[in-house]
Design an enzyme around this catalytic site. Structure first.
Site, PDB file in Angstrom:
ATOM      1  N   HIS A 133      36.699  56.554  55.419  1.00 12.15           N
ATOM      2  CA  HIS A 133      36.879  55.558  56.478  1.00 12.15           C
ATOM      3  C   HIS A 133      35.529  54.910  56.755  1.00 12.15           C
ATOM      4  O   HIS A 133      34.479  55.527  56.558  1.00 12.15           O
ATOM      5  CB  HIS A 133      37.413  56.272  57.730  1.00 12.15           C
ATOM      6  CG  HIS A 133      37.855  55.373  58.833  1.00 12.15           C
ATOM      7  ND1 HIS A 133      36.970  54.774  59.703  1.00 12.15           N
ATOM      8  CD2 HIS A 133      39.098  55.004  59.248  1.00 12.15           C
ATOM      9  CE1 HIS A 133      37.649  54.068  60.598  1.00 12.15           C
ATOM     10  NE2 HIS A 133      38.937  54.183  60.344  1.00 12.15           N
ATOM     11  N   ASP A 210      35.175  64.910  58.185  1.00 13.61           N
ATOM     12  CA  ASP A 210      35.920  64.027  59.073  1.00 13.61           C
ATOM     13  C   ASP A 210      37.341  64.575  59.133  1.00 13.61           C
ATOM     14  O   ASP A 210      38.118  64.437  58.204  1.00 13.61           O
ATOM     15  CB  ASP A 210      35.903  62.610  58.506  1.00 13.61           C
ATOM     16  CG  ASP A 210      36.816  61.646  59.259  1.00 13.61           C
ATOM     17  OD1 ASP A 210      37.548  62.080  60.172  1.00 13.61           O
ATOM     18  OD2 ASP A 210      36.823  60.452  58.908  1.00 13.61           O
ATOM     19  N   GLN A 213      42.307  63.019  60.414  1.00  8.02           N
ATOM     20  CA  GLN A 213      43.678  63.018  59.899  1.00  8.02           C
ATOM     21  C   GLN A 213      44.190  64.428  59.622  1.00  8.02           C
ATOM     22  O   GLN A 213      45.381  64.619  59.358  1.00  8.02           O
ATOM     23  CB  GLN A 213      43.756  62.189  58.611  1.00  8.02           C
ATOM     24  CG  GLN A 213      43.424  60.720  58.795  1.00  8.02           C
ATOM     25  CD  GLN A 213      44.389  60.002  59.718  1.00  8.02           C
ATOM     26  OE1 GLN A 213      45.564  60.364  59.820  1.00  8.02           O
ATOM     27  NE2 GLN A 213      43.910  58.976  60.402  1.00  8.02           N
ATOM     28  N   LYS A 236      44.806  60.876  67.820  1.00  5.53           N
ATOM     29  CA  LYS A 236      45.629  61.024  66.617  1.00  5.53           C
ATOM     30  C   LYS A 236      46.450  62.318  66.643  1.00  5.53           C
ATOM     31  O   LYS A 236      47.289  62.534  65.772  1.00  5.53           O
ATOM     32  CB  LYS A 236      44.747  60.990  65.368  1.00  5.53           C
ATOM     33  CG  LYS A 236      44.043  59.649  65.164  1.00  5.53           C
ATOM     34  CD  LYS A 236      43.217  59.626  63.901  1.00  5.53           C
ATOM     35  CE  LYS A 236      42.367  58.378  63.796  1.00  5.53           C
ATOM     36  NZ  LYS A 236      43.146  57.136  63.620  1.00  5.53           N
ATOM     37  N   CYS A 374      40.637  50.304  57.275  1.00  2.00           N
ATOM     38  CA  CYS A 374      39.208  50.630  57.417  1.00  2.00           C
ATOM     39  C   CYS A 374      38.689  51.411  56.208  1.00  2.00           C
ATOM     40  O   CYS A 374      37.834  52.283  56.336  1.00  2.00           O
ATOM     41  CB  CYS A 374      38.940  51.404  58.708  1.00  2.00           C
ATOM     42  SG  CYS A 374      39.149  50.417  60.195  1.00  2.00           S
TER      43      CYS A 374
END
Length: 416
Positions: A133, A210, A213, A236, A374
């Site tokens: 991202h 990261d 997700q 999220k 993104c």
């Protein structure tokens, strides 16, 4: 999909009961029941989260860590209890290793600047992947520009997995940190992060993951992963916007410099100099988002209240059903066919721009995300302007998958 609907494993997960927790799902869009399949961008919020935040504002609000009066102490207790809940949710050894941020983007920036400005020198290298991202690309580009360091990129293979052979060959004595998505937001690929971390550690290199997700779908254990830094966003995973966390090993957080200056992050301030607070407060300048922390903790509790194995199985069934049905439509091509995937289905249609298809889906009450997500370098790698992305959450159903397929088929006929 009728076979899947009768699958006994599906029946173990009472999705209709769960849907009642999310008031927005009762909405209609353009005269159709809302089918919300944009969860990778932001998930909806259950009553349990909204109620906790509302109760705080109505009954307990005051600034934290700054008062001896009852409300301040109650607010502080709620705030720090929330930190402990979140630390437990990700298996952090200590709640002192959980720093509140505005989300994954701010968490990555925090590491990029504190680590980058204090640890990088000219000629050093950072390794990212080709599916990152923008929030895990741009901060590193800025810092590398300041320090004269460079970025090396793990290539993405045709199936949407990472080229680990390249990684093994290219990590070296110049590598200072590896920053990788746990799960790709555009492809759904679940990266082999344990293997990546081991390879990095064999070279004495720390790792940032990261997890934005991953946190809604996977059970995270930062201690078992042995990762130095882990970031994710509240919004999220059924929590409020503007809130997230950075997990960092205390051994790193203790030696890295502060990022922002102000109240709370200090121990003593004088004209001759300032001494800094201990972690995590060293990185939490100013009044925090107290209600956001409470909401994120409530979201963690909500996820933990579900049968996690049944939840994962439910989302996996939705993913498989969507993939199988969509690939039967003429001109539809799946982007990202890794064996290990989270709840993302990204596709393109021959001769049709993603925005046009997304608009026609919205007219039928179906919310998907269209564009480059993104991840412009990833789209460039596949030579496409963008994709249509359907992403699933605990409250989505096989009936909604069928509606997506039917609506897509209708849209293709209109646009072809």
């Amino acid at each position: 999909m009728s076979t899947l609907a009768s699958n006994p494993d599906v029946q173990l997960f009472d999705v209709e009961r769960i849907r009642k927790d999310f008031p927005i799902l009762s909405r209609t869009i353009n005269g159709n029941p809302l089918v919300y399949l944009d969860n990778a961008a932001s998930s909806q919020k259950p009553n349990q989260v909204l109620a906790q935040m509302d109760h705080y504002y109505q009954h307990t609000h005051a600034n934290v860590h700054r008062g001896v009066h009852t409300l301040s102490q109650e607010a502080t207790d709620l705030f720090e209890s929330s930190r402990r809940t979140i630390a437990s949710f990700i298996g952090a050894p200590s709640d002192k290793e959980v720093i509140f941020t505005r989300g994954t983007t701010e968490a990555i920036n925090l590491v990029a600047y504190t680590f980058g400005l204090s640890q990088l020198k000219e000629g050093d290298e950072i390794i990212l992947s080709g599916m990152e991202h923008h929030s895990n690309i741009v901060p590193w580009q800025i810092v590398c520009g300041m320090k004269g360091a460079s970025i090396k990129v793990i290539p993405v293979l045709e199936d949407g997995t990472l080229d680990l052979e390249w990684f093994v060959k290219n990590i070296n004595s110049k590598t200072r940190i590896v920053a990788i998505a746990h799960v790709s937001n555009a492809l759904g690929t679940i990266n082999p992060v344990k293997a990546i971390i081991k390879i990095a550690h064999d070279h004495g290199v720390p790792v940032l993951l990261d997890g934005s997700q991953a946190s809604p779908h996977l059970q995270i254990d930062v201690k078992e992963l042995d990762v130095e830094f882990y970031a994710f966003s509240s919004h999220k995973m059924y929590g409020p916007t503007g809130m997230g966390i950075l997990y960092g090993k205390a051994s790193w957080l203790d030696i890295l410099p502060p990022w922002q200056g102000g109240g709370e992050m200090i121990k003593e301030v004088s004209w001759s100099g300032t001494t800094y607070n201990t972690i995590p407060f060293k990185y939490e300048a100013g009044t925090p988002d107290i209600a956001g922390a409470i909401g994120l903790a409530a979201a963690c509790d909500y996820i933990n209240s579900l049968n996690r194995a049944a939840m994962a199985n439910h989302e996996h069934l939705l993913q498989n059903a969507c993939t199988e049905a969509m690939e039967s439509l003429p001109g539809v091509h799946t982007l990202g066919t890794a064996k290990e995937k989270a709840s993302v289905y990204s596709f393109k249609v021959d001769g049709i721009h993603p925005y046009d298809l997304g608009t026609l889906l919205d007219q039928q009450g179906i919310a998907v995300r269209t564009g480059h997500h993104c991840t412009q370098p990833l789209m460039e790698r596949f030579s496409i302007p963008g994709t249509i992305r359907a992403s699933f959450a605990v409250y989505n159903t096989l009936d909604e998958v069928e509606k997506l397929v039917t609506a897509t088929q209708k849209a293709i006929k209109i646009l072809s």
